[in-house]
Write a protein that holds these residues in place. Structure first.
Motif, PDB file in Angstrom:
ATOM      1  N   THR A  85       0.835  -1.209   0.000  1.00 24.02           N
ATOM      2  CA  THR A  85       0.000   0.000   0.000  1.00 24.02           C
ATOM      3  C   THR A  85       0.862   1.249   0.000  1.00 24.02           C
ATOM      4  O   THR A  85       0.597   2.214  -0.726  1.00 24.02           O
ATOM      5  CB  THR A  85      -0.931   0.008   1.227  1.00 24.02           C
ATOM      6  OG1 THR A  85      -1.781  -1.131   1.167  1.00 24.02           O
ATOM      7  CG2 THR A  85      -1.780   1.274   1.253  1.00 24.02           C
ATOM      8  N   LEU A  86       1.918   1.228   0.803  1.00 25.42           N
ATOM      9  CA  LEU A  86       2.788   2.391   0.890  1.00 25.42           C
ATOM     10  C   LEU A  86       3.640   2.555  -0.372  1.00 25.42           C
ATOM     11  O   LEU A  86       3.927   3.673  -0.786  1.00 25.42           O
ATOM     12  CB  LEU A  86       3.674   2.292   2.127  1.00 25.42           C
ATOM     13  CG  LEU A  86       2.890   2.443   3.436  1.00 25.42           C
ATOM     14  CD1 LEU A  86       3.783   2.188   4.637  1.00 25.42           C
ATOM     15  CD2 LEU A  86       2.271   3.827   3.547  1.00 25.42           C
ATOM     16  N   ARG A  87       4.019   1.456  -0.981  1.00 26.82           N
ATOM     17  CA  ARG A  87       4.747   1.555  -2.250  1.00 26.82           C
ATOM     18  C   ARG A  87       3.873   2.218  -3.319  1.00 26.82           C
ATOM     19  O   ARG A  87       4.360   3.018  -4.126  1.00 26.82           O
ATOM     20  CB  ARG A  87       5.187   0.167  -2.720  1.00 26.82           C
ATOM     21  CG  ARG A  87       6.396  -0.389  -1.982  1.00 26.82           C
ATOM     22  CD  ARG A  87       7.011  -1.548  -2.748  1.00 26.82           C
ATOM     23  NE  ARG A  87       8.147  -2.104  -2.010  1.00 26.82           N
ATOM     24  CZ  ARG A  87       8.062  -3.131  -1.178  1.00 26.82           C
ATOM     25  NH1 ARG A  87       6.888  -3.707  -0.978  1.00 26.82           N
ATOM     26  NH2 ARG A  87       9.126  -3.584  -0.544  1.00 26.82           N
ATOM     27  N   GLN A  88       2.600   1.875  -3.310  1.00 23.82           N
ATOM     28  CA  GLN A  88       1.688   2.484  -4.277  1.00 23.82           C
ATOM     29  C   GLN A  88       1.608   3.992  -4.064  1.00 23.82           C
ATOM     30  O   GLN A  88       1.575   4.768  -5.018  1.00 23.82           O
ATOM     31  CB  GLN A  88       0.299   1.850  -4.163  1.00 23.82           C
ATOM     32  CG  GLN A  88       0.250   0.405  -4.633  1.00 23.82           C
ATOM     33  CD  GLN A  88      -1.105  -0.242  -4.389  1.00 23.82           C
ATOM     34  OE1 GLN A  88      -2.051   0.403  -3.952  1.00 23.82           O
ATOM     35  NE2 GLN A  88      -1.198  -1.543  -4.670  1.00 23.82           N
ATOM     36  N   ALA A  89       1.576   4.410  -2.784  1.00 19.70           N
ATOM     37  CA  ALA A  89       1.560   5.841  -2.487  1.00 19.70           C
ATOM     38  C   ALA A  89       2.872   6.500  -2.911  1.00 19.70           C
ATOM     39  O   ALA A  89       2.881   7.589  -3.495  1.00 19.70           O
ATOM     40  CB  ALA A  89       1.309   6.064  -0.990  1.00 19.70           C
ATOM     41  N   LEU A  90       3.996   5.840  -2.632  1.00 23.38           N
ATOM     42  CA  LEU A  90       5.303   6.377  -3.016  1.00 23.38           C
ATOM     43  C   LEU A  90       5.405   6.572  -4.525  1.00 23.38           C
ATOM     44  O   LEU A  90       6.015   7.536  -5.003  1.00 23.38           O
ATOM     45  CB  LEU A  90       6.418   5.437  -2.541  1.00 23.38           C
ATOM     46  CG  LEU A  90       6.814   5.535  -1.063  1.00 23.38           C
ATOM     47  CD1 LEU A  90       7.594   4.304  -0.647  1.00 23.38           C
ATOM     48  CD2 LEU A  90       7.630   6.795  -0.815  1.00 23.38           C
ATOM     49  N   ASN A  91       4.789   5.670  -5.272  1.00 22.10           N
ATOM     50  CA  ASN A  91       4.851   5.752  -6.739  1.00 22.10           C
ATOM     51  C   ASN A  91       4.118   6.973  -7.296  1.00 22.10           C
ATOM     52  O   ASN A  91       4.296   7.316  -8.469  1.00 22.10           O
ATOM     53  CB  ASN A  91       4.278   4.477  -7.362  1.00 22.10           C
ATOM     54  CG  ASN A  91       5.219   3.288  -7.216  1.00 22.10           C
ATOM     55  OD1 ASN A  91       6.429   3.469  -7.053  1.00 22.10           O
ATOM     56  ND2 ASN A  91       4.674   2.092  -7.244  1.00 22.10           N
ATOM     57  N   GLN A  92       3.328   7.618  -6.448  1.00 25.14           N
ATOM     58  CA  GLN A  92       2.611   8.829  -6.881  1.00 25.14           C
ATOM     59  C   GLN A  92       3.412  10.102  -6.562  1.00 25.14           C
ATOM     60  O   GLN A  92       2.944  11.204  -6.790  1.00 25.14           O
ATOM     61  CB  GLN A  92       1.249   8.905  -6.183  1.00 25.14           C
ATOM     62  CG  GLN A  92       0.353   7.685  -6.394  1.00 25.14           C
ATOM     63  CD  GLN A  92       0.116   7.394  -7.869  1.00 25.14           C
ATOM     64  OE1 GLN A  92      -0.217   8.289  -8.643  1.00 25.14           O
ATOM     65  NE2 GLN A  92       0.277   6.129  -8.253  1.00 25.14           N
ATOM     66  N   SER A  93       4.618   9.940  -6.054  1.00 23.36           N
ATOM     67  CA  SER A  93       5.436  11.094  -5.655  1.00 23.36           C
ATOM     68  C   SER A  93       5.866  11.895  -6.871  1.00 23.36           C
ATOM     69  O   SER A  93       6.098  11.365  -7.953  1.00 23.36           O
ATOM     70  CB  SER A  93       6.701  10.602  -4.911  1.00 23.36           C
ATOM     71  OG  SER A  93       6.346   9.826  -3.782  1.00 23.36           O
ATOM     72  N   THR A  94       5.964  13.207  -6.659  1.00 23.11           N
ATOM     73  CA  THR A  94       6.412  14.112  -7.731  1.00 23.11           C
ATOM     74  C   THR A  94       7.423  15.099  -7.184  1.00 23.11           C
ATOM     75  O   THR A  94       7.446  15.393  -5.986  1.00 23.11           O
ATOM     76  CB  THR A  94       5.221  14.889  -8.324  1.00 23.11           C
ATOM     77  OG1 THR A  94       4.584  15.641  -7.271  1.00 23.11           O
ATOM     78  CG2 THR A  94       4.207  13.967  -8.963  1.00 23.11           C
ATOM     79  N   ARG A  95       8.254  15.600  -8.074  1.00 23.74           N
ATOM     80  CA  ARG A  95       9.220  16.631  -7.673  1.00 23.74           C
ATOM     81  C   ARG A  95       8.512  17.970  -7.598  1.00 23.74           C
ATOM     82  O   ARG A  95       7.677  18.296  -8.431  1.00 23.74           O
ATOM     83  CB  ARG A  95      10.373  16.707  -8.674  1.00 23.74           C
ATOM     84  CG  ARG A  95      11.409  17.768  -8.330  1.00 23.74           C
ATOM     85  CD  ARG A  95      12.595  17.717  -9.272  1.00 23.74           C
ATOM     86  NE  ARG A  95      13.439  16.578  -9.000  1.00 23.74           N
ATOM     87  CZ  ARG A  95      14.387  16.572  -8.073  1.00 23.74           C
ATOM     88  NH1 ARG A  95      14.571  17.650  -7.313  1.00 23.74           N
ATOM     89  NH2 ARG A  95      15.131  15.511  -7.884  1.00 23.74           N
ATOM     90  N   ARG A  96       8.854  18.774  -6.588  1.00 25.29           N
ATOM     91  CA  ARG A  96       8.242  20.096  -6.440  1.00 25.29           C
ATOM     92  C   ARG A  96       8.844  21.062  -7.466  1.00 25.29           C
ATOM     93  O   ARG A  96       9.992  20.983  -7.799  1.00 25.29           O
ATOM     94  CB  ARG A  96       8.456  20.639  -5.031  1.00 25.29           C
ATOM     95  CG  ARG A  96       7.689  19.839  -3.972  1.00 25.29           C
ATOM     96  CD  ARG A  96       7.820  20.527  -2.631  1.00 25.29           C
ATOM     97  NE  ARG A  96       7.161  19.774  -1.577  1.00 25.29           N
ATOM     98  CZ  ARG A  96       5.846  19.809  -1.331  1.00 25.29           C
ATOM     99  NH1 ARG A  96       5.074  20.563  -2.071  1.00 25.29           N
ATOM    100  NH2 ARG A  96       5.332  19.092  -0.345  1.00 25.29           N
TER     101      ARG A  96
END
Length: 308
Positions: free
Chosen positions: A297-308
Motif C-alpha cells: 500500500t505504501l509503495r503504491q503511495a510512493l509511486n505517486q510522488s512528484t518533484r516540487r
C-alpha cells in the motif's frame, strides 16, 4: 675563469629546469600515498561493516543461538536517557508504547549487543545501507567504529536528544556521507526522484522489534538557522501537543524536494536519517507503518510522488 663561470651558470640553469619536475614528482608521490591510504581505510571500513552484517544476517532465529541466551536483557543494560513525561502527547499516554524495550531480544541483535552495549538498532534499506546504530552522545561515534577503534567513517548513531525509550516518538539517526558509499554515503542519491521511488521503505530493528518506515520527505537543510531553507528537524523526541506535531510535519513537507503522498498523523512514530551534504544536511523523514497497513500500500503511495 670564464669557462668556470660558464659551467656554474649551466649547472644553475639545469637545477632550475629540474626543480619543477622534482616538485611534480613529489606532489604525485604525496597524492599517490594519500590515495593508497584512502583506499586502505575504505577497504578496512567495508570489511568491518561486512563482518557486522554477516553476524546480523546469520542470526535469524532463536535456534541460531545457545538456549541460555534466550533470556531478556535486564533493563539496566539499556540506555538510561529518558524523555520528560510532560513532553509526551496525550494520545501517546493512551498507547502502550511508541518503542518496544522489553521481552526477548531479537536473536540477530543479541550477538552484536554483546560486542557493544551501545547498540540500539539496525537500519536497513536494501541497496543503500545495512548497518548497526549505537547510542552514547553526539561526538564519540563520529570518529570511532562499532568496536571502539578510531575511524574517520565513524558509526551510525542515534542523536543523544532522541534516545530509544518507550516514550520516544521521533528517532533521529546520524551518519557520515562517505565518498566510497559506506555509512550514509548513498543517501545523496535521494536527490533523484527515481531513487526515492525505488528505496522509499526503511527497515529499523531495535533490540526487540523490527518495523518498517515509509519515506515522506527529503530535505536539504542548511546549518544556519537564519537561512530560509532551515528546518529545526532535530531536538524533539516527543511532541507536547497535536498542534506542535502538525506544525513540525507541515514545515518538513513545505521544504521537501518532493510531494510524497504518505499520510502522517499525530499518533505516528517518526524516523529521520541525517547526513552531511557539502555545507548542508541531507535529511530523510519517515513514518512507521500502522497496524493493518502493508508495504505494498505504501509503495503504491510512493509511486505517486512528484518533484516540487
Amino acid at each position: 675563469m670564464k669557462h668556470t663561470e660558464y659551467n656554474r651558470k649551466r649547472r644553475r640553469r639545469g637545477v632550475r629546469r629540474l626543480l619543477p619536475a622534482a616538485v611534480c614528482i613529489a606532489l604525485i608521490a604525496f597524492g599517490a600515498g594519500k590515495l593508497i591510504a584512502y583506499f586502505a581505510r575504505s577497504h578496512s571500513v567495508k570489511q568491518t561493516n561486512a563482518a557486522l552484517q554477516e553476524i546480523y544476517e546469520q542470526a535469524t532465529s532463536p535456534a541460531a543461538l545457545p538456549e541460555a541466551t534466550a533470556e531478556a536483557v535486564p533493563s539496566e543494560t539499556l540506555p538510561s536517557a529518558t524523555v520528560p513525561p510532560e513532553t509526551v502527547l496525550p494520545e501517546a499516554r493512551l498507547r502502550s508504547e511508541y518503542q518496544s524495550l522489553s521481552g526477548e531480544m531479537l536473536p540477530r541483535m543479541r550477538e552484536l549487543f554483546e560486542k557493544n552495549g551501545d547498540l540500539v538498532a539496525w537500519v536497513r534499506i536494501p541497496g543503500v545501507v545495512s548497518l548497526p546504530v549505537v547510542y552514547r552522545d553526539n561526538t564519540y561515534y563520529l570518529n570511532h567504529d562499532f568496536s571502539g577503534k578510531s575511524s574517520a567513517a565513524g558509526t551510525l548513531f542515534l542523536d543523544e536528544r532522541h534516545p530509544l525509550t518507550v516514550q520516544t516518538q521521533h528517532l533521529l539517526i546520524h551518519g557520515h556521507n562517505m565518498h566510497d558509499g559506506s555509512m550514509f554515503g548513498l543517501l545523496s542519491h535521494y536527490r533523484g526522484l527515481d531513487y526515492v521511488l525505488e528505496h522509499g521503505l526503511v527497515s529499523l530493528s531495535t533490540l526487540y522489534r523490527e518495523e518498517t518506515y515509509a519515506l515522506f520527505a527529503v530535505l536539504i537543510v542548511p546549518d544556519d538557522p537564519g537561512d530560509a531553507r532551515y528546518v529545526p528537524y532535530a531536538g524533539t523526541a516527543a511532541f507536547q501537543s497535536e498542534g506542535q506535531f502538525n506544525a513540525f510535519i507541515e514545515a518538513i513537507r513545505a521544504h521537501s524536494l518532493y510531494a510524497i503522498p504518505i499520510d502522517v498523523q499525530p499518533g505516528d512514530a517518526l524516523l529521520t536519517l541525517s547526513t552531511c551534504l557539502d555545507e548542508d544536511k541531507l535529511v530523510l523523514v519517515c513514518r512507521r507503518l500502522r497496524a493493518g497497513e502493508t508495504e505494498e500500500t505504501l509503495r503504491q503511495a510512493l509511486n505517486q510522488s512528484t518533484r516540487r
